[in-house]
Design a protein around this motif. Structure first.
Motif, PDB file in Angstrom:
ATOM      1  N   GLY A 274       3.631  -4.714   8.691  1.00 22.78           N
ATOM      2  CA  GLY A 274       4.750  -5.656   8.579  1.00 22.78           C
ATOM      3  C   GLY A 274       6.071  -5.020   8.194  1.00 22.78           C
ATOM      4  N   ARG A 275       6.061  -4.219   7.128  1.00 19.62           N
ATOM      5  CA  ARG A 275       7.288  -3.570   6.658  1.00 19.62           C
ATOM      6  C   ARG A 275       6.950  -2.139   6.256  1.00 19.62           C
ATOM      7  NH1 ARG A 275       8.005  -8.008   7.608  1.00 19.62           N
ATOM      8  NH2 ARG A 275       9.163  -9.729   6.710  1.00 19.62           N
ATOM      9  N   ILE A 276       7.762  -1.207   6.697  1.00 17.02           N
ATOM     10  CA  ILE A 276       7.653   0.162   6.182  1.00 17.02           C
ATOM     11  C   ILE A 276       8.877   0.393   5.305  1.00 17.02           C
ATOM     12  CG2 ILE A 276       7.598   2.620   6.779  1.00 17.02           C
ATOM     13  CD1 ILE A 276       6.114   1.892   9.341  1.00 17.02           C
TER      14      ILE A 276
ATOM     15  N   VAL B 138       0.858  -1.193   0.000  1.00 15.80           N
ATOM     16  CA  VAL B 138       0.000   0.000   0.000  1.00 15.80           C
ATOM     17  C   VAL B 138       0.893   1.241   0.000  1.00 15.80           C
ATOM     18  CG1 VAL B 138      -1.865  -1.184   1.241  1.00 15.80           C
ATOM     19  CG2 VAL B 138      -0.190   0.158   2.537  1.00 15.80           C
ATOM     20  N   CYS B 139       0.334   2.372  -0.438  1.00 18.17           N
ATOM     21  CA  CYS B 139       1.198   3.546  -0.544  1.00 18.17           C
ATOM     22  C   CYS B 139       0.542   4.807  -0.006  1.00 18.17           C
ATOM     23  CB  CYS B 139       1.662   3.742  -1.985  1.00 18.17           C
ATOM     24  SG  CYS B 139       0.338   4.205  -3.071  1.00 18.17           S
ATOM     25  N   SER B 140      -0.481   4.644   0.826  1.00 14.22           N
ATOM     26  CA  SER B 140      -1.106   5.829   1.428  1.00 14.22           C
ATOM     27  C   SER B 140      -1.913   5.386   2.637  1.00 14.22           C
ATOM     28  CB  SER B 140      -2.052   6.499   0.426  1.00 14.22           C
ATOM     29  OG  SER B 140      -3.195   5.689   0.232  1.00 14.22           O
ATOM     30  N   GLY B 141      -2.273   6.382   3.459  1.00 12.67           N
ATOM     31  CA  GLY B 141      -3.134   6.097   4.597  1.00 12.67           C
ATOM     32  C   GLY B 141      -4.470   5.529   4.141  1.00 12.67           C
ATOM     33  N   GLY B 142      -4.954   5.982   2.980  1.00 13.31           N
ATOM     34  CA  GLY B 142      -6.233   5.505   2.456  1.00 13.31           C
ATOM     35  C   GLY B 142      -6.179   4.033   2.094  1.00 13.31           C
TER      36      GLY B 142
ATOM     37  N   ILE C   9       1.377  -6.567   5.185  1.00 13.92           N
ATOM     38  CA  ILE C   9       1.327  -5.270   4.492  1.00 13.92           C
ATOM     39  C   ILE C   9       2.697  -4.610   4.452  1.00 13.92           C
ATOM     40  CG2 ILE C   9       0.346  -2.934   4.590  1.00 13.92           C
ATOM     41  CD1 ILE C   9      -2.184  -4.064   5.693  1.00 13.92           C
ATOM     42  N   LEU C  10       3.008  -4.025   3.297  1.00 16.64           N
ATOM     43  CA  LEU C  10       4.199  -3.170   3.147  1.00 16.64           C
ATOM     44  C   LEU C  10       3.686  -1.771   2.872  1.00 16.64           C
ATOM     45  CD1 LEU C  10       5.286  -5.660   0.731  1.00 16.64           C
ATOM     46  CD2 LEU C  10       7.199  -4.211   1.277  1.00 16.64           C
ATOM     47  N   LEU C  11       4.264  -0.803   3.537  1.00 14.98           N
ATOM     48  CA  LEU C  11       3.859   0.580   3.278  1.00 14.98           C
ATOM     49  C   LEU C  11       4.948   1.325   2.519  1.00 14.98           C
ATOM     50  CD1 LEU C  11       1.903   3.006   3.682  1.00 14.98           C
ATOM     51  CD2 LEU C  11       3.196   3.535   5.760  1.00 14.98           C
ATOM     52  N   HIS C  12       4.550   1.874   1.375  1.00 17.89           N
ATOM     53  CA  HIS C  12       5.462   2.645   0.530  1.00 17.89           C
ATOM     54  C   HIS C  12       5.122   4.121   0.566  1.00 17.89           C
ATOM     55  CE1 HIS C  12       7.752  -0.302  -1.664  1.00 17.89           C
ATOM     56  NE2 HIS C  12       6.686  -1.051  -1.771  1.00 17.89           N
ATOM     57  N   GLY C  13       5.954   4.907  -0.084  1.00 17.90           N
ATOM     58  CA  GLY C  13       5.646   6.318  -0.303  1.00 17.90           C
ATOM     59  C   GLY C  13       6.878   7.174  -0.106  1.00 17.90           C
ATOM     60  N   ASN C  14       7.098   8.102  -1.050  1.00 15.00           N
ATOM     61  CA  ASN C  14       8.270   8.968  -0.918  1.00 15.00           C
ATOM     62  C   ASN C  14       7.943  10.197  -0.075  1.00 15.00           C
ATOM     63  OD1 ASN C  14       6.605   9.927  -3.106  1.00 15.00           O
ATOM     64  ND2 ASN C  14       8.203  11.429  -3.479  1.00 15.00           N
ATOM     65  N   ALA C  15       6.668  10.382   0.269  1.00 12.84           N
ATOM     66  CA  ALA C  15       6.300  11.531   1.103  1.00 12.84           C
ATOM     67  C   ALA C  15       5.195  11.109   2.069  1.00 12.84           C
ATOM     68  CB  ALA C  15       5.842  12.690   0.216  1.00 12.84           C
ATOM     69  N   LYS C  16       5.476  10.058   2.810  1.00 12.99           N
ATOM     70  CA  LYS C  16       4.481   9.623   3.802  1.00 12.99           C
ATOM     71  C   LYS C  16       4.359  10.739   4.840  1.00 12.99           C
ATOM     72  CE  LYS C  16       6.538   5.001   3.554  1.00 12.99           C
ATOM     73  NZ  LYS C  16       7.917   5.412   3.168  1.00 12.99           N
TER      74      LYS C  16
END
Ligand code: LLP
Length: 484
Positions: A141-143, A101-105, A120-127
């Motif tokens: 699981g992974r950020i 996933v790549c956003s809070g949404g 779940i893996l969380l992505h994003g260059n501007a979290k």
């Protein structure tokens, strides 16, 4: 409007022989109408209206299985940005995939659908700090850490989830590999905003920085070299560069990182003859590269992770539009305007993406012409297909189907011109299921918080305000399911 199922003379057999990307379970019904997994596309148009996006569940599941077979022993994390609904999240969990996933949404939807946090893996260059804090608190699981600021923010949050666990993180690395794809999605090159550069030493420096934070557990490295990449060698070069960095980290710090995530981006064929990247040869090439490089450096084999999005869902989807009008310009060009456009599919406008479009639902005898299929929005750039081959007698009321629209369509749709977003319907074994209903005008107005006039009366005229709710579109709630 009722459309009699007729015997269309479009050549499905010819299309299939040429490699036109119809969903795998496309066929003919008893009246020779085009079907996907036993459901006539014209019946879907009739029941749900147009435009409507149709997803073949069997195809999504089969593609997920093909990935799991090819990448046995690795983790396959579906990139939710390609297409996410709670039903899709459930399919992915049932098929044993993880979720990127790549956003809070996207994270909230995954959580509401019962996706286990460790998958779940969380992505994003501007979290945002809030997104990081939520992911951390929920025990994602992974950020995937993308910047120096994120390292300190995550460390400051302390131990994750139950307060005892070290937050597992991956470090996003720019491997400096050119993917030879559209420049907007060529994300492995040095001149990009994502991750830490390998060549400049920033990635190594970030590893050292992380080591000074005991709240973080650096589980491995990540890279994503871009999207719609058909060059297998680009992945091989990335894998080699990433193992090189793993070895360098071990040699300089003594740390052996157990995971290597090589991202997604595997190309699909949008039209006959387009190049695509099959999971089996890709897996074979990645495995042998990683094994060889690791053996040479006496490095223990890392667990591989990959993140396909488009390749799982693109071909499972088609979109049905109705022709609203047809115009021939003074120089003879034929424009076919439909009831959707760049609000339901911005990809042609953004990436010059090309699609296959076919007429469905009636017999035609006119010779094929090269036409431009345009949308309903107020700009010349609202083109869905620049060079579609359609019968010259195309007319208002006809139905068109656009192929290979499962990925980055629903997820990129907008309300431009206050057009209501289209529904998504899945098909399976001769049955349809509504995954996302069509937006109503009430939906469009729900976030508009201008001070309300006296209830139901126009502030300007004092007369009652007309509000229309399309209740027939509000068909049912999608239940939230738990997987554990
Ligand atoms: N992993 C990461 C970190 C990503 O950024 C992406 C896509 C993926 C995986 C999945 O890539 P896929 O397998 O779906 O190609 N809107 C564009 C695509 C943007 C992709 C962005 N990142 C389009 O419609 O073509």
């Amino acid at each position: 409007m009722t459309i009699a199922p007729t015997r269309p003379n479009d050549s499905l057999a010819g299309d299939l022989a040429a490699g036109t990307p119809w969903p795998t379970l496309t066929g003919r019904g008893t009246g020779h109408e085009l079907t996907v997994d036993g459901i006539a596309l014209i019946d879907i148009a009739q029941e749900y209206g147009t435009p409507v996006q149709v997803i073949s569940e069997a195809e999504v599941r089969e593609r997920s299985r093909a990935y799991r077979r090819a990448f046995a022993g690795c983790d396959v994390a579906y990139a939710a940005k390609a297409f996410l609904t709670s039903t899709m999240a459930r399919w992915m969990m049932e098929e044993g995939l993880h979720l990127d996933v790549c956003s809070g949404g996207e994270l909230a939807l995954a959580a509401a659908s019962g996706v286990p946090m460790e998958r779940i893996l969380l992505h994003g260059n501007a979290k945002t700090p809030q997104e990081l804090a939520t992911a951390h608190r929920w025990g994602v699981g992974r950020i995937v850490v993308d910047s120096r600021a994120e390292i300190s923010q995550l460390a400051a949050l302390g131990h994750s989830g139950d307060g005892h666990r070290r937050q597992k993180v991956l470090l996003r690395v720019l491997p400096g590999v050119v993917g030879h794809t559209h420049k907007s999605v060529d994300t492995g090159r040095e001149d990009q905003q994502f991750g830490f550069s390998l060549a400049s030493g920033a990635a190594l420096e970030a590893v050292r920085r992380m080591m000074s934070h005991p709240e973080l557990e650096l589980a491995g490295l990540h890279c994503h070299i871009g999207s719609q990449i058909s060059d297998l060698q680009a992945y091989v070069r990335a894998a080699r560069a990433m193992v090189g960095l793993l070895v360098q980290i071990r040699d300089l710090t003594g740390i052996v990182l157990p995971e290597l995530d090589l991202g997604g981006g595997h190309a699909v064929a949008y039209r006959a003859g387009d190049r695509e990247l099959d999971p089996a040869p890709l897996a074979a090439a990645l495995r042998s590269t990683v094994e060889r490089e690791c053996t040479e450096a006496a490095y223990p084999l890392p667990r591989l992770v990959i993140e396909p999005g488009r390749a799982i869902v693109a071909r499972a989807g088609v979109t049905i539009y109705r022709v609203i009008n047809v115009k021939r310009t003074s120089d003879g060009a034929l424009f076919v305007a439909v009831d959707g456009g760049m609000s339901d599919n911005p990809r042609p406008a953004l990436y010059d993406a090309r699609y296959t479009v076919r007429l469905i639902g009636r017999v035609h005898s006119a010779p094929t012409e090269r036409v431009t299929v345009v949308g309903r929005h107020c700009e010349a750039g609202d083109v869905l297909a620049r060079d579609a081959d359609l019968p010259g007698d195309i007319r208002p009321g006809d139905l068109l189907v656009m192929l290979c629209t499962g990925a980055y369509q629903h997820s990129m749709a907008s309300n431009y011109n206050m057009v209501r977003r289209a529904p998504v319907v899945s098909v399976r074994d001769g049955r349809t299921e509504l995954l996302v209903r069509r937006e109503t005008e009430d939906d469009l107005m729900r976030r508009d918080v201008d001070e309300q006039p006296p209830r139901g009366l126009s502030r300007w005229s004092g007369r009652p305000i007309r509000r229309r709710t399309c209740w027939s579109a509000v068909r049912r709630e999608i239940p939230c399911r738990r997987f554990r």
